[in-house]
Design a protein around this motif. Structure first.
Motif, short mmCIF file in Angstrom:
data_model
loop_
_atom_site.label_atom_id
_atom_site.label_comp_id
_atom_site.label_asym_id
_atom_site.label_seq_id
_atom_site.Cartn_x
_atom_site.Cartn_y
_atom_site.Cartn_z
N UNK A 38 0.45 -1.11 -0.16
CA UNK A 38 -0.40 0.26 0.23
C UNK A 38 0.76 1.63 0.32
N UNK A 39 2.33 1.88 0.18
CA UNK A 39 3.06 1.91 -0.33
C UNK A 39 3.92 2.95 -1.64
N UNK A 40 3.96 3.60 -1.25
CA UNK A 40 5.43 4.22 -3.40
C UNK A 40 6.60 3.45 -2.31
N UNK A 41 6.71 2.47 -3.40
CA UNK A 41 8.23 1.84 -3.44
C UNK A 41 9.32 2.98 -4.23
N UNK A 42 10.19 3.59 -3.50
CA UNK A 42 10.86 4.25 -4.75
C UNK A 42 12.58 3.31 -4.08
N UNK A 43 12.96 3.30 -5.63
CA UNK A 43 13.86 2.59 -5.96
C UNK A 43 15.79 2.87 -5.81
N UNK A 44 16.93 3.61 -5.38
CA UNK A 44 17.79 4.45 -5.91
C UNK A 44 18.70 3.78 -6.24
N UNK A 45 19.32 3.92 -7.49
CA UNK A 45 20.02 3.33 -8.75
C UNK A 45 21.28 4.42 -9.01
N UNK A 46 22.67 3.66 -9.40
CA UNK A 46 23.54 4.43 -9.72
C UNK A 46 22.34 4.92 -11.22
N UNK A 47 22.74 5.69 -12.57
CA UNK A 47 22.58 6.21 -13.28
C UNK A 47 22.58 5.59 -14.71
N UNK A 79 6.82 12.77 -2.27
CA UNK A 79 7.33 13.80 -0.48
C UNK A 79 7.02 12.11 0.47
N UNK A 80 8.51 12.41 0.91
CA UNK A 80 8.77 11.31 2.14
C UNK A 80 7.80 11.38 3.22
N UNK A 81 7.84 10.55 3.40
CA UNK A 81 6.08 9.57 4.36
C UNK A 81 6.01 8.44 4.89
N UNK A 82 5.70 8.90 5.97
CA UNK A 82 4.98 7.53 6.77
C UNK A 82 4.03 6.48 5.34
N UNK A 83 3.81 6.31 3.99
CA UNK A 83 3.39 6.07 2.98
C UNK A 83 4.01 5.40 1.92
N UNK A 84 5.45 6.40 2.22
CA UNK A 84 6.44 5.89 1.46
C UNK A 84 7.85 5.17 1.35
N UNK A 85 8.43 4.36 1.00
CA UNK A 85 9.39 3.43 0.96
C UNK A 85 10.50 3.69 0.34
N UNK A 86 11.88 3.86 0.63
CA UNK A 86 12.74 4.37 -0.11
C UNK A 86 13.70 3.34 0.02
N UNK A 87 14.37 2.88 -1.20
CA UNK A 87 15.75 1.92 -0.71
C UNK A 87 16.92 2.08 -1.82
N UNK A 88 18.18 1.97 -1.51
CA UNK A 88 18.85 2.72 -1.94
C UNK A 88 20.16 0.96 -1.91
N UNK A 89 19.97 1.05 -3.15
CA UNK A 89 20.18 -0.42 -3.84
C UNK A 89 21.68 -0.68 -4.24
N UNK A 90 22.43 0.41 -3.57
CA UNK A 90 23.87 0.87 -3.45
C UNK A 90 24.70 1.06 -2.19
N UNK A 91 25.52 -0.16 -2.31
CA UNK A 91 26.53 -0.07 -1.10
C UNK A 91 27.30 1.44 -1.53
N UNK A 92 27.91 2.09 -0.71
CA UNK A 92 28.60 2.90 -0.46
C UNK A 92 29.98 2.80 -0.54
N UNK A 93 30.36 3.34 -1.32
CA UNK A 93 31.94 3.62 -1.52
C UNK A 93 32.62 4.85 -0.13
#
Length: 565
Positions: free
Chosen positions: A282-291, A390-404
């Motif tokens: 029931x939430x918006x899912x955002x997945x961050x990637x390297x372009x 808009x970041x909030x309780x109805x949003x899941x943000x996934x950063x799929x990249x590890x940190x260098x």
């Protein structure tokens, strides 16, 4: 001239100009405090069938150093011109090895570069020639840029660089790569000298470089990993070191060599993403990637479709790169089950949301910014500027990249802002803690992958080959050295700093000569309007933060720039 630390032992340069062999120098990339700016200068010596000697000089990569420099500077150049703007990054200045058409020789008197090879389309390897051409335009210089070679996808990515698009036609032509087929030799380097670009798993079209002379062969791995499930993988792509004739040296590029145990595949990561999407129906899912990580983009698209969601390519760079993949010969429909043109972008989704055809919980928004680059999708969400998320309780943000190493602080700050706004922020570490599974795998090999690649070699050959780690600071180099020991290599010669020559000839492999360090230039974005960018260029000393992180690179090296060849 900056000197190499005294505790590292050097031997005299024992390579006469006519001896067969290879002289290899990492000009940038083996940085004590950071990674990036990969640039290798290689001289190859051979003997033709008539007994005369021949020589070729190549450059492997010319990448950007300082991904997130974001420094505003004011600098007055020697000509009195004042430069103000935002730093984009630093590059090795290769002008001393380009021919002046008026004199027919190089400004330094050194041999010219005969060819530039770009191994893949990441910013720490790709864009230097385009910035070089822009600098030549800005500073009214006329030098001959040698032929540039790459895969089709890498060539497409060069042509999509903002700085490339703003070059005059003759300079665009000069820095447009010539596409070489996988495994093909670079032409016109010599009768007894061979340089081939072989396909590997990393980004689409990634290559390693195999160099051969009568004295033996040298393999430069470039960025590589072992994952047969990677989308947009080329036929024949391999990390194996087996079956290479007369192999004497492997120069190995990995920032993940310290990872032990089996590494997850893209298929594994796809399953993780599917679980996250399903668990947050029931939430918006955002997945961050390297372009540029189109393989990961394809994995996210597959996961979204498998859970009945609409994937969205959020941002111009993703749309452009997705088209580049298609132009390079891959099919999105065959890979993901959907045509590229049927994956909506930000503008189209906004219209569908406005007319009620879609709701936010129908979407998996694939966006950029995994390294917290300014004005990317994740940065816009973190700062409350994204047009429809808009970041909030109805949003899941996934950063799929590890940190260098050089982005840990900025990425942590970005993720903290998103979480503070109420969104569920899932990075690779949290994904494992929550029981979803692995979310990231490096584009570089880990210890087990190196061991498997070395395991394909004849044991006697493996014991004779010299292994040379070349990427990162002393800590990363040390991990690569340890991984090489585990893989069974007996001869290991590390390059903990820039500017050190390695010679391979019939007498063996060794450090040779004094360390020599190149000039570097810094590209500065001087326009206030991102739609109409302009650049100027300043010496490295103008940006102390970059100069210090590259120590012991000399910001004002000797004018001759001689590298002891």
């Amino acid at each position: 001239m900056a000197n190499r630390p005294t505790q590292i032992q050097r031997t005299p340069n024992a390579l006469p100009a006519r001896d067969d062999g290879i002289v290899f120098t990492s000009l940038c990339g083996s940085n004590p405090k950071d990674i990036g700016g990969n640039c290798l200068l290689v001289d190859l010596y051979g003997t033709k069938s008539d007994g005369t000697s021949e020589h070729a000089r190549i450059l492997i990569d010319n990448g950007k150093y300082g991904f997130n420099a974001n420094a505003d500077i004011r600098y007055r150049k020697g000509n009195g011109k004042s430069v103000e703007g935002e730093v984009e990054g630093a590059f090795v200045d290769i002008r001393p090895w380009l021919v002046d058409p008026k004199t027919g020789v190089t400004p330094s008197g050194e041999p010219k570069i005969d060819a530039i090879l770009i191994t893949h389309a990441h910013q720490d390897h790709l864009p230097g020639p385009a910035y070089l051409a822009k600098m030549m335009q800005v500073e009214h210089q006329d030098l001959v840029i040698p032929p540039i070679y790459s895969s089709s996808y890498t060539a497409e990515q060069m042509k999509e660089l903002s700085v490339f698009k703003r070059l005059p036609e003759e300079l665009r032509d000069a820095v447009t790569p010539v596409v070489v087929k996988p495994g093909s030799a670079i032409p016109d380097l010599g009768e007894s000298i061979s340089v081939k670009m072989q396909p590997v798993n990393h980004t689409p079209g990634a290559r390693r470089v195999l160099m051969s002379t009568p004295a033996g062969s040298w393999l430069h791995t470039a960025d590589t990993k072992s994952d047969p499930t990677q989308p947009f993988r080329e036929p024949g792509a391999t990390m194996s070191f087996g079956g290479i004739p007369d192999l004497k040296v492997i120069s190995a590029d990995s920032t993940s060599a310290g990872k032990t145990g089996p590494q997850p595949s893209e298929t594994d990561i796809g399953r993780t993403l599917s679980r996250i999407i399903k668990d947050n129906g029931d939430k918006t899912v955002v997945v961050g990637v390297l372009g540029t990580n189109m393989g990961r983009v394809a994995t996210v698209v597959r996961a979204a479709l498998s859970e009945g969601r609409t994937p969205v390519l959020d941002g111009s760079s993703l749309r452009t790169n997705a088209k580049s993949v298609e132009n390079a010969g891959w099919s999105w429909e065959e890979t993901c089950g959907i045509e590229r043109r049927d994956i909506p972008d930000r503008r189209r989704v906004q219209a569908l949301l406005d007319d009620g055809s879609l709701k936010l919980s129908d979407l998996v928004v694939i966006t950029t910014g995994s390294f917290a680059q300014p004005n990317t999708g994740l940065d816009l969400i973190a700062s409350g500027r994204h047009p429809f998320v808009t970041a909030g309780a109805d949003v899941v943000v996934v950063n799929s990249q590890g940190k260098i190493p050089n982005v840990v602080e900025s990425v942590t700050a970005m993720e903290s802002k998103i979480a503070a706004a109420g969104a569920l922020m899932i990075n690779p570490e949290k994904s494992v803690k929550l029981g979803y599974g692995p979310l990231h795998r490096s584009g570089h090999y880990g210890e087990e992958e190196l061991k498997a690649a070395a395991g394909d070699m004849d044991p006697d050959v493996r014991e004779q080959v010299t292994f040379v780690p070349v990427h990162g600071g002393p800590d990363l180099i040390a991990k690569n050295v340890e991984a090489a020991h585990v893989a069974g290599f007996k001869n290991i010669l590390d390059l903990p700093v820039n500017g050190v020559e390695i010679t391979m000839d019939r007498d063996g492999v060794r450090e040779s000569g004094e360390p020599h360090l190149p000039n570097m230039f810094v590209a500065v974005q001087t326009s206030q309007d991102w739609r109409y960018p302009r650049w100027d260029f300043v010496p490295l000393k103008a940006v102390p933060s970059l100069a210090e992180s590259l120590t012991p690179v000399d910001p004002e090296p000797e004018a001759s720039l001689a590298l002891g060849r």
